[in-house]
Design a protein around this motif. Structure first.
Motif, mmCIF file in Angstrom:
data_model
loop_
_atom_site.group_PDB
_atom_site.id
_atom_site.type_symbol
_atom_site.label_atom_id
_atom_site.label_comp_id
_atom_site.label_asym_id
_atom_site.label_seq_id
_atom_site.Cartn_x
_atom_site.Cartn_y
_atom_site.Cartn_z
ATOM 1 N N PRO A 163 0.687 -1.313 0.088
ATOM 2 C CA PRO A 163 -0.052 -0.096 -0.036
ATOM 3 C C PRO A 163 0.883 1.220 -0.089
ATOM 4 C CG PRO A 163 -0.772 -1.493 1.668
ATOM 5 C CD PRO A 163 0.407 -2.043 1.061
ATOM 6 N N GLN A 164 2.089 1.129 0.689
ATOM 7 C CA GLN A 164 2.818 2.394 0.603
ATOM 8 C C GLN A 164 3.351 2.762 -0.695
ATOM 9 O OE1 GLN A 164 3.817 4.277 3.524
ATOM 10 N NE2 GLN A 164 2.215 3.214 4.347
ATOM 11 N N TRP A 165 3.904 1.533 -1.465
ATOM 12 C CA TRP A 165 4.371 1.913 -2.691
ATOM 13 C C TRP A 165 3.564 2.109 -3.655
ATOM 14 C CZ3 TRP A 165 7.127 -3.534 -1.767
ATOM 15 C CH2 TRP A 165 8.075 -3.454 -0.917
ATOM 16 N N LEU A 166 2.374 1.657 -3.699
ATOM 17 C CA LEU A 166 1.078 1.976 -4.577
ATOM 18 C C LEU A 166 0.310 3.017 -3.875
ATOM 19 C CD1 LEU A 166 0.607 -1.906 -5.382
ATOM 20 C CD2 LEU A 166 1.909 -0.079 -6.820
ATOM 21 N N GLY A 167 0.668 3.755 -3.311
ATOM 22 C CA GLY A 167 -0.137 4.815 -2.673
ATOM 23 C C GLY A 167 -0.880 5.644 -4.000
ATOM 24 N N SER B 130 -4.762 0.198 13.497
ATOM 25 C CA SER B 130 -2.867 0.165 13.349
ATOM 26 C C SER B 130 -2.338 1.008 12.313
ATOM 27 C CB SER B 130 -2.565 -1.423 13.282
ATOM 28 O OG SER B 130 -3.218 -1.815 11.988
ATOM 29 N N GLN B 131 -3.257 1.168 11.386
ATOM 30 C CA GLN B 131 -3.055 1.861 10.168
ATOM 31 C C GLN B 131 -2.768 3.468 10.580
ATOM 32 O OE1 GLN B 131 -1.996 0.419 7.134
ATOM 33 N NE2 GLN B 131 -1.962 2.057 5.633
ATOM 34 N N ASP C 99 -4.880 7.585 3.974
ATOM 35 C CA ASP C 99 -6.055 6.617 4.237
ATOM 36 C C ASP C 99 -5.781 5.772 5.422
ATOM 37 O OD1 ASP C 99 -7.985 4.550 2.341
ATOM 38 O OD2 ASP C 99 -8.529 5.390 4.215
ATOM 39 N N THR C 100 -6.760 5.645 6.280
ATOM 40 C CA THR C 100 -6.524 4.741 7.455
ATOM 41 C C THR C 100 -7.211 3.344 7.029
ATOM 42 O OG1 THR C 100 -8.564 5.057 8.491
ATOM 43 C CG2 THR C 100 -6.743 6.401 9.037
ATOM 44 N N ASN D 100 -7.820 -2.356 -2.687
ATOM 45 C CA ASN D 100 -8.186 -3.904 -2.517
ATOM 46 C C ASN D 100 -8.557 -4.435 -3.434
ATOM 47 O OD1 ASN D 100 -8.304 -4.518 0.164
ATOM 48 N ND2 ASN D 100 -10.441 -3.441 0.627
ATOM 49 N N LEU D 101 -8.609 -3.815 -4.823
ATOM 50 C CA LEU D 101 -8.764 -4.583 -6.023
ATOM 51 C C LEU D 101 -7.453 -4.988 -6.712
ATOM 52 C CD1 LEU D 101 -10.884 -3.365 -8.877
ATOM 53 C CD2 LEU D 101 -8.653 -3.719 -9.555
ATOM 54 N N PHE D 102 -6.599 -4.129 -6.402
ATOM 55 C CA PHE D 102 -5.233 -4.653 -6.967
ATOM 56 C C PHE D 102 -4.750 -5.811 -6.028
ATOM 57 C CE2 PHE D 102 -1.925 -3.337 -9.725
ATOM 58 C CZ PHE D 102 -0.608 -3.667 -8.765
#
Lengths: 316, 295, 388
Positions: free
Chosen positions: B236-240, C95-96, C89-90, B247-249
């Motif tokens: 999620p960080q890299w694909l921000g 935790s996020q 976005d959390t 979620n789809l990814f």
């Protein structure tokens, strides 16, 4: 008391309709379809889309939506599940692979709808079906027309389905393929095509349940299918996988138990009932109350589950 | 170092998830589809929170939580491990999902729906790394040892395994117990990291996340779980930029991995390395390859 | 550049405003405009629940914040200084939220806007306090979030503030018995139903016939409705989040309950439209009155509708005012600019109060207090019955 029964009938019908599809794909293909909830949601969502843009009645919306969701099942089977079955080395691997893939597919479907609705809930317009309350005997019984419809549809479909399985050639082929697909092929049944058709039926039932419940609740949201999956587990476990009568009875029993908990007991434990039932029944009487060993996916038959597949074409 | 401190919490989260992913991988490896370690994760987090408020020190809490989870896992392993495949998956899933309901109805003891916060003990990143290293060491020894080989045999062909003297049942309980212990440990650590526990984070989402970690990395060994945990936490960080379509990814990755890399990235890497080696050897010694032989 | 040294600048905030100064009290009286040089960009990280169960709430808040930022920057309220917000976005995960807050605190951002969910706020608050970074929450109704004199500010009054008016209204309308239905898995609604309302009912002489919680994700409420209808209370309270109200109301009406239904913040035109006519006459307490004739509020509503093509929810108004609190705090910052200086500025601005989209905002101990409004639904639109 009669109101309690009426409430349970309506709620139970949803459970039964939803669970029949799940039980079908599990018993015939070995697919524990965690995308079933997403397909249920797609049924409601498609009904919302069609209703919003075309203002047609349920008579048109219903078959359209059922076919649409059935198509999603077939596409998923052709693109993903079939390949996973062919590639797997043992039935156990096939089951796990399809399970994980179904999780992925569910995420894809739900995210698309989530973004399309900006996370908000929608509702199926009353032009599709106008919900009215029928009061019987003054204040004794309150039930809505959609609840009556749901109950009738469920009972009719269950009986029809049981008849098909028991008496038609297709039904026999399905039962045979569940036990031993290789032999089926030898007898001239195209197992892969059979599986796709089974998936279509399973998806169609999910979509049907979705439309009806979407109307009943006046609420369509991208997450609406998730809580139902665990309820469906409970229904299937109680009734025994592959048993239609079991699923029907299990669904109504669960609905009755939940309704009673709300009315007489600590209401916030309503959801815990289904979980508790799953755990208890699996530990005490894992084959379910109505197991039919004939075409049920075997719980104990480890040799079948872990042996390498005799046929290279698939593994179920 | 700035990058590290800025993302320290994410690193810590990754380390905890590594333990959780290993807990799933350990059972998957022997063909037991148990998701129960997540339930122990929840219980471990709450137990840790409650004990810490009673003044227990962090080390004692972790030891206790791990041991008790392992014992309970062993005790439950007996009746539960009789179940096969999807039934076991379902039973453990139900177990995982019923716990947050019970916890949120637990009144002030469990903090109800808000959970418990302001946990007085914490854990340093260094200690966390040490714990993860210890876990990896223990698990790798088990993997390499008799139990590990027995697990592989179990997954391929149970009857054959049994005929060779592998005590199938005992293998199952042991891997179940280890899975539970690791789950409890991860839970206790999580509570100390975030200083708060609540029932709201536990659900289908977390379960699929952890399952994905074990599968994407590769369930053959602990290394797969490590890779999977790192990837899934950091993706999620890299694909921000993907934003709301995350979620789809994630779902697509799951499907793609199952279709094309059933043994996970680790499996794919191993295949890649072994095919490279084969080509090297074939080149050097002029050993006829399959193609040449099949005339 | 509408800021003169001693004028109250509250109305220069919204682009559509005609510039009339609205509030009577001491807004901005501590405005010593240029005793400190603010950096040319004020960076803020806004940690919101943009996806997940409370995604709609986060998105609404974000909309309000963006509107405010645009207004402040384009009207040069802070001179040459611009506010810049980055959103994280959390995914509605505790935790996020904590990870994002820690990450933000260790960068050089000047302030944080916190997440709306109570469970997240409760975990984030200690972190931002110990990191000493000014943080403004909206919603986030959990206990212990705001410490007086600390770095946390909240621009949403806790529910306990505006429930008393609601209870008074009920008592005035001859309600003697009440049944509560609420979402037991969400701290805010569970708190209202279990902790806030019962003592208020008691002192108003209203007895509680029953109190039933449902778990998150419950979609079928017919059994709850049956139970409630059989008890025949004078009023039924429905405390849910996002879109739970309509299905509950529909179930209650279908079960034959014809009495008064009241609710909380999730009652809005948007969430009630599914119930339509069946929700006619329901009432609720809220902190935002979109029908208000107060110029600032009206201007906000107008600007929001122009920008987003829909009526603003209270979350948007709260986000809007949160950004304005920051702006006023920035104006009240003295000395060399730093997070600590900003905290002092915010404390001063909060103490002085200001007029925003929510109305006249008064803060006690860095927490917003207000009596709230009571609104009702006509079956197609929202009307305000009474208010502060």
């Amino acid at each position: 008391m009669i109101q309690v029964i009426a409430d349970s009938l309506a709620l139970g019908s949803v459970y039964v309709l939803f669970s029949l599809g799940l039980s079908l794909s599990w018993s015939v293909l070995g697919l524990l379809n965690l995308a079933h909830g997403a397909q249920f949601m797609l049924g409601a969502y498609f009904a919302f889309l069609v209703g919003e843009h075309f203002h047609v009645s349920l008579l048109i919306v219903l078959p359209l939506v059922v076919v649409a969701v059935a198509l999603t099942s077939v596409i998923a089977d052709l693109l993903v599940y079939r390949r996973l079955r062919i590639r797997a080395g043992t039935p156990a691997e096939s089951e796990l692979a399809m399970l994980v893939a179904s999780i992925g597919l569910a995420a894809v479907a739900e995210t698309i709808v989530q973004n399309a609705t900006s996370g908000n809930s929608e509702f199926i317009p009353s032009s599709v079906y106008s919900v009215r309350t029928l009061s019987i005997g003054g204040s004794v019984l309150h039930i809505t027309n959609i609840q009556v419809l749901m109950t009738i549809v469920t009972i009719a479909l269950t009986i029809a389905f049981a008849a098909v399985v028991k008496w038609t050639r297709f039904g026999r082929a399905m039962r045979a393929a569940a036990v031993d697909p290789a032999t089926c092929e030898l007898l001239g049944v195209n197992a892969n095509r059979l599986f796709s058709v089974t998936m279509a039926i399973s998806g169609g039932m999910a979509g049907l349940a979705g439309v009806l419940l979407g109307i009943d609740l006046s609420n369509v949201s991208f997450q609406m299918g998730d809580p139902l999956i665990t309820k469906a587990f409970a229904v299937i476990v109680i009734g025994g996988v592959g048993s239609i009568a079991g699923a029907a009875i299990g669904g109504y029993v669960l609905a009755l138990a939940e309704t009673l908990v709300v009315i007489y007991g600590p209401a916030s434990y309503q959801d815990a009932i289904s979980f508790a039932l799953i755990i208890i029944v699996l530990l005490v009487r894992p084959t379910g109350l109505f197991a039919q060993r004939r075409w049920q996916r075997s719980l104990w038959d480890t040799s079948r589950r872990t042996r390498s597949c005799s046929s290279r074409r698939w593994c179920t | 170092m700035g990058y590290f401190t800025q993302n320290e919490v994410l690193f810590q989260q990754t380390l905890v998830y590594m333990i959780l992913a290993i807990s799933i991988q350990v059972v998957l490896r022997s063909g037991v589809v148990s998701l129960a370690s997540i339930g122990f994760y929840t219980l471990g987090a709450y137990a840790g929170a409650i004990l810490s408020k009673d003044g227990w020190p962090s080390f004692a809490i972790l030891v206790l939580v791990t041991l008790v989870s392992g014992l309970v896992g062993y005790a439950f392993g007996r009746p539960v491990a009789r179940l096969r495949g999807l039934y076991l998956a379902m039973a453990t899933l139900a177990f995982d999902l019923v716990i947050p309901i019970l916890l949120s109805n637990g009144g002030s003891f469990t903090g109800g729906s808000l959970g418990l916060y302001g946990i007085p003990v914490s854990i340093s990143t260094g200690a966390l790394v040490l714990i993860v290293v210890v876990v990896i060491y223990v698990v790798s020894q088990i993997e390499r040892g008799w139990m590990g080989r027995a697990s592989l045999a179990l997954r391929s062909d149970e009857d054959l395994a049994r005929s060779m003297g592998i005590r199938v049942a005992r293998e199952r309980y042991l891997s179940f117990a280890i899975s539970a212990a690791l789950g409890g440990l991860a839970g206790g650590l999580n509570g100390m990291l975030f200083r708060a526990v609540s029932p709201s984070g536990i659900g289908f989402g977390l379960i699929t996340l952890v399952l994905a970690m074990a599968i994407i990395g590769g369930r053959e060994s602990w290394l797969g779980a490590i890779i999977g945990a790192y990837l899934v936490t950091w993706l999620p960080q890299w694909l921000g930029f993907i934003g709301l379509y995350q979620n789809l990814f994630f779902g697509l990755i799951l499907v793609v991995v199952m279709l094309f890399f059933p043994d996970g990235l680790l499996g794919a890497a191993r295949l890649g390395i072994s095919s490279l080696r084969r080509r090297q050897i074939a080149g050097r010694e002029q050993i006829p390859t399959g193609k040449q032989m099949a005339t | 550049m509408a800021v003169a040294a001693c004028s109250s600048s509250s109305s220069s905030s919204s682009p559509a405003s005609t510039g009339s100064t609205s509030s009577a009290s001491s807004t901005g009286s501590a405005n010593v405009a240029s005793s400190t040089t603010l950096p040319s960009t004020i960076t803020v990280t806004s940690i919101q629940d943009l996806t997940g169960a409370v995604g709609p709430v986060g998105i609404s808040t974000q909309d309000g914040m963006n509107l405010a930022v645009k207004a402040i920057n384009s009207s040069h309220m802070l001179g040459n200084t611009q506010i810049q917000i980055t959103y994280k976005d959390t995914q509605t995960t505790q935790s996020q939220a904590v990870a994002e807050a820690s990450a933000a605190a260790s960068t050089s951002v000047d302030a944080i806007f916190g997440p709306v969910l109570s469970t997240e706020a409760v975990a984030v608050a200690p972190i931002v306090e110990s990191a000493k970074i000014p943080t403004i929450f909206t919603q986030a109704g959990g206990p212990g979030v705001v410490t007086p004199g600390g770095y946390v500010f909240r621009v949403t009054a806790p529910q306990s503030d505006y429930q008393p008016n609601l209870v008074k209204y009920l008592a005035a309308h001859n309600v003697k018995t009440v049944t509560m239905l609420y979402d037991s898995t969400v701290p805010t609604t569970a708190g209202i139903a279990q902790t806030t309302l019962p003592p208020l009912f008691k002192s108003a002489g209203i007895s509680i016939k029953g109190s039933y919680g449902w778990a998150e994700g419950t979609s079928d409420f017919s059994s709850y409705a049956t139970k409630v209808a059989s008890e025949k209370p004078d009023a039924v309270g429905v405390e849910g989040i996002t879109t739970e109200p309509s299905p509950v109301i529909i179930a209650l009406r279908n079960a034959g309950y014809k009495g008064l239904i009241f609710g909380g913040t999730s009652f809005q035109a948007f969430t009630l439209q599914a119930a339509g006519q069946q929700a006619k006459g329901v009432i609720w307490a809220t902190d935002f009155d979109q029908n208000s004739t107060d110029p600032t509020t009206a201007a906000f509503v107008k600007a929001y509708e122009a920008a987003y093509k829909g009526a603003p929810l209270d979350y948007a108004a709260e986000g809007y005012d949160a950004v304005y609190l920051l702006a006023y705090g920035l104006k009240d910052t003295t000395g060399t600019f730093s997070r600590t200086a900003l905290q002092a500025g915010l404390a001063k601005a909060a103490k002085a109060g200001f007029t925003g989209a929510l109305g006249h905002n008064v803060f006690v101990n860095q927490d917003l207090v207000e009596a709230g409004y009571i609104q009702t639904y006509t079956g197609s639109a929202v009307e305000t019955i009474s208010g502060s």
